[in-house]
Design an enzyme around this catalytic site. Sequence first.
Site, PDB file in Angstrom:
ATOM      1  N   ASP A   8      45.902  57.815  38.287  1.00  0.00           N
ATOM      2  CA  ASP A   8      44.949  57.440  37.244  1.00  0.00           C
ATOM      3  C   ASP A   8      44.918  58.579  36.230  1.00  0.00           C
ATOM      4  O   ASP A   8      45.451  59.661  36.470  1.00  0.00           O
ATOM      5  CB  ASP A   8      43.559  57.211  37.853  1.00  0.00           C
ATOM      6  CG  ASP A   8      42.512  56.851  36.803  1.00  0.00           C
ATOM      7  OD1 ASP A   8      42.835  56.112  35.853  1.00  0.00           O
ATOM      8  OD2 ASP A   8      41.377  57.335  36.903  1.00  0.00           O
ATOM      9  N   SER A   9      44.244  58.342  35.135  1.00  0.00           N
ATOM     10  CA  SER A   9      44.117  59.397  34.121  1.00  0.00           C
ATOM     11  C   SER A   9      43.227  60.530  34.630  1.00  0.00           C
ATOM     12  O   SER A   9      43.174  61.606  34.040  1.00  0.00           O
ATOM     13  CB  SER A   9      43.484  58.822  32.856  1.00  0.00           C
ATOM     14  OG  SER A   9      42.157  58.378  33.165  1.00  0.00           O
ATOM     15  N   CYS A  71      44.566  52.343  37.338  1.00  0.00           N
ATOM     16  CA  CYS A  71      44.126  52.631  35.980  1.00  0.00           C
ATOM     17  C   CYS A  71      44.381  51.398  35.135  1.00  0.00           C
ATOM     18  O   CYS A  71      45.541  50.996  34.935  1.00  0.00           O
ATOM     19  CB  CYS A  71      44.929  53.821  35.441  1.00  0.00           C
ATOM     20  SG  CYS A  71      44.609  54.223  33.731  1.00  0.00           S
ATOM     21  N   ASN A  72      43.319  50.769  34.650  1.00  0.00           N
ATOM     22  CA  ASN A  72      43.490  49.572  33.813  1.00  0.00           C
ATOM     23  C   ASN A  72      44.235  49.901  32.522  1.00  0.00           C
ATOM     24  O   ASN A  72      45.098  49.140  32.089  1.00  0.00           O
ATOM     25  CB  ASN A  72      42.112  48.994  33.472  1.00  0.00           C
ATOM     26  CG  ASN A  72      41.369  48.454  34.675  1.00  0.00           C
ATOM     27  OD1 ASN A  72      41.404  47.274  34.968  1.00  0.00           O
ATOM     28  ND2 ASN A  72      40.689  49.331  35.418  1.00  0.00           N
ATOM     29  N   THR A  73      43.908  51.065  31.967  1.00  0.00           N
ATOM     30  CA  THR A  73      44.530  51.438  30.687  1.00  0.00           C
ATOM     31  C   THR A  73      46.025  51.694  30.853  1.00  0.00           C
ATOM     32  O   THR A  73      46.842  51.215  30.050  1.00  0.00           O
ATOM     33  CB  THR A  73      43.832  52.692  30.118  1.00  0.00           C
ATOM     34  OG1 THR A  73      42.426  52.479  30.079  1.00  0.00           O
ATOM     35  CG2 THR A  73      44.328  53.020  28.716  1.00  0.00           C
ATOM     36  N   GLU A 150      34.250  62.339  34.924  1.00  0.00           N
ATOM     37  CA  GLU A 150      35.111  63.524  35.025  1.00  0.00           C
ATOM     38  C   GLU A 150      34.291  64.811  35.111  1.00  0.00           C
ATOM     39  O   GLU A 150      34.768  65.832  35.609  1.00  0.00           O
ATOM     40  CB  GLU A 150      36.083  63.587  33.848  1.00  0.00           C
ATOM     41  CG  GLU A 150      37.178  62.516  33.872  1.00  0.00           C
ATOM     42  CD  GLU A 150      38.127  62.652  35.072  1.00  0.00           C
ATOM     43  OE1 GLU A 150      38.578  63.779  35.352  1.00  0.00           O
ATOM     44  OE2 GLU A 150      38.381  61.633  35.728  1.00  0.00           O
ATOM     45  N   CYS A 182      37.338  49.449  34.183  1.00  0.00           N
ATOM     46  CA  CYS A 182      37.931  50.802  34.214  1.00  0.00           C
ATOM     47  C   CYS A 182      37.613  51.395  35.583  1.00  0.00           C
ATOM     48  O   CYS A 182      36.480  51.272  36.063  1.00  0.00           O
ATOM     49  CB  CYS A 182      37.316  51.664  33.103  1.00  0.00           C
ATOM     50  SG  CYS A 182      37.675  53.422  33.258  1.00  0.00           S
ATOM     51  N   THR A 183      38.595  52.036  36.198  1.00  0.00           N
ATOM     52  CA  THR A 183      38.398  52.515  37.576  1.00  0.00           C
ATOM     53  C   THR A 183      37.389  53.657  37.659  1.00  0.00           C
ATOM     54  O   THR A 183      36.906  53.964  38.746  1.00  0.00           O
ATOM     55  CB  THR A 183      39.733  52.985  38.182  1.00  0.00           C
ATOM     56  OG1 THR A 183      40.322  53.978  37.336  1.00  0.00           O
ATOM     57  CG2 THR A 183      40.682  51.814  38.344  1.00  0.00           C
ATOM     58  N   HIS A 184      37.066  54.271  36.539  1.00  0.00           N
ATOM     59  CA  HIS A 184      36.003  55.299  36.577  1.00  0.00           C
ATOM     60  C   HIS A 184      34.627  54.664  36.733  1.00  0.00           C
ATOM     61  O   HIS A 184      33.712  55.259  37.297  1.00  0.00           O
ATOM     62  CB  HIS A 184      36.013  56.110  35.274  1.00  0.00           C
ATOM     63  CG  HIS A 184      37.071  57.168  35.198  1.00  0.00           C
ATOM     64  ND1 HIS A 184      38.389  56.885  34.945  1.00  0.00           N
ATOM     65  CD2 HIS A 184      36.983  58.518  35.313  1.00  0.00           C
ATOM     66  CE1 HIS A 184      39.071  58.031  34.921  1.00  0.00           C
ATOM     67  NE2 HIS A 184      38.260  59.022  35.139  1.00  0.00           N
TER      68      HIS A 184
HETATM   69  N1  DGL Z   1      40.298  54.996  34.667  1.00  0.00           N
HETATM   70  C1  DGL Z   1      41.220  54.465  33.700  1.00  0.00           C
HETATM   71  C2  DGL Z   1      41.075  52.953  33.508  1.00  0.00           C
HETATM   72  O1  DGL Z   1      40.873  52.265  34.496  1.00  0.00           O
HETATM   73  C3  DGL Z   1      41.413  55.201  32.392  1.00  0.00           C
HETATM   74  C4  DGL Z   1      40.216  55.672  31.671  1.00  0.00           C
HETATM   75  C5  DGL Z   1      40.632  56.623  30.517  1.00  0.00           C
HETATM   76  O2  DGL Z   1      41.312  57.666  30.807  1.00  0.00           O
HETATM   77  O3  DGL Z   1      40.275  56.320  29.351  1.00  0.00           O
HETATM   78  O4  DGL Z   1      41.269  52.494  32.363  1.00  0.00           O
END
Ligand code: DGL
Length: 250
Positions: A8-9, A71-73, A150, A182-184
């Site tokens: 993931d990011s 990570c969706n993005t 984060e 978003c996984t966050h």
């Molecule tokens: N957690 C990631 C997602 O699911 C990326 C969020 C990001 O870095 O902007 O999109």
Amino acid sequence: MATIGIFDSGCGGLSVYRELVKVLPREQYHYFSDNAHCPYGEKSALYIQRRGRFITEFLLDRGADIIVVACNTATAAAIATLRAEYPDVPFVGMEPAVKPAALGTRSGVIGVLATAGTLKGSKYLNTRGLYEDDVTIAEHVGQGFVELVEKGILDGPEAESVVRASLQPLLETGADTIVLGCTHYPFLQGVIQRLAGPSVRVIDPAPAVARQTVHVLEQRGIPTGTGPFSVKLHSSGDPAALNYIFSLII
Ligand code: DGL
């Protein structure tokens, strides 16, 4: 035993990892947080594809049998490219859980919280197109959500203020279901649910992604369940946030 690579990011993908270990408890895991390049949400697809290649090589060098793009993005921006360039590697990606939300809503309005990169991705837009004639789909970027997680800020006044600014517009449309795209965001689910109220359903797609990973491993004939369990955390930047969020989920 399978070696499962996850990236993931940042530390958001740990929301997928915690579901994976429930269904695949006797495998080896390598989790990569690309937090030195986080957030991805506003980055170009080319940039994310370059990062995806680097991380894929890193995980393959550590024996990954499968790579979960938690990570969706990154899924929206890079998974098609990675699949084309690494045809023998199984990749499992993410997308916002529009289908279960659309099928389950009672008000006929669902809200999708995600990054800008996800909301403009063809994968999401195609899925949205399948349901937007039947339900109203309201969208909002979770502004500042990734940065909160984060920093390890998962509740409290600052988290409430940041979450409310993006959540309230969705609630005002009458959404009775909120999709965490978003996984966050699942790490802010406590605040999200409290602000939305108990009658609003909040959907975290991570359990479905974990089940899909089991399915892909079976399809590929990759043996699982023989253990022993191990997990290694890797990050491109300061590991503090990753270690902190990990400490909350083990
Ligand atoms: N957690 C990631 C997602 O699911 C990326 C969020 C990001 O870095 O902007 O999109």
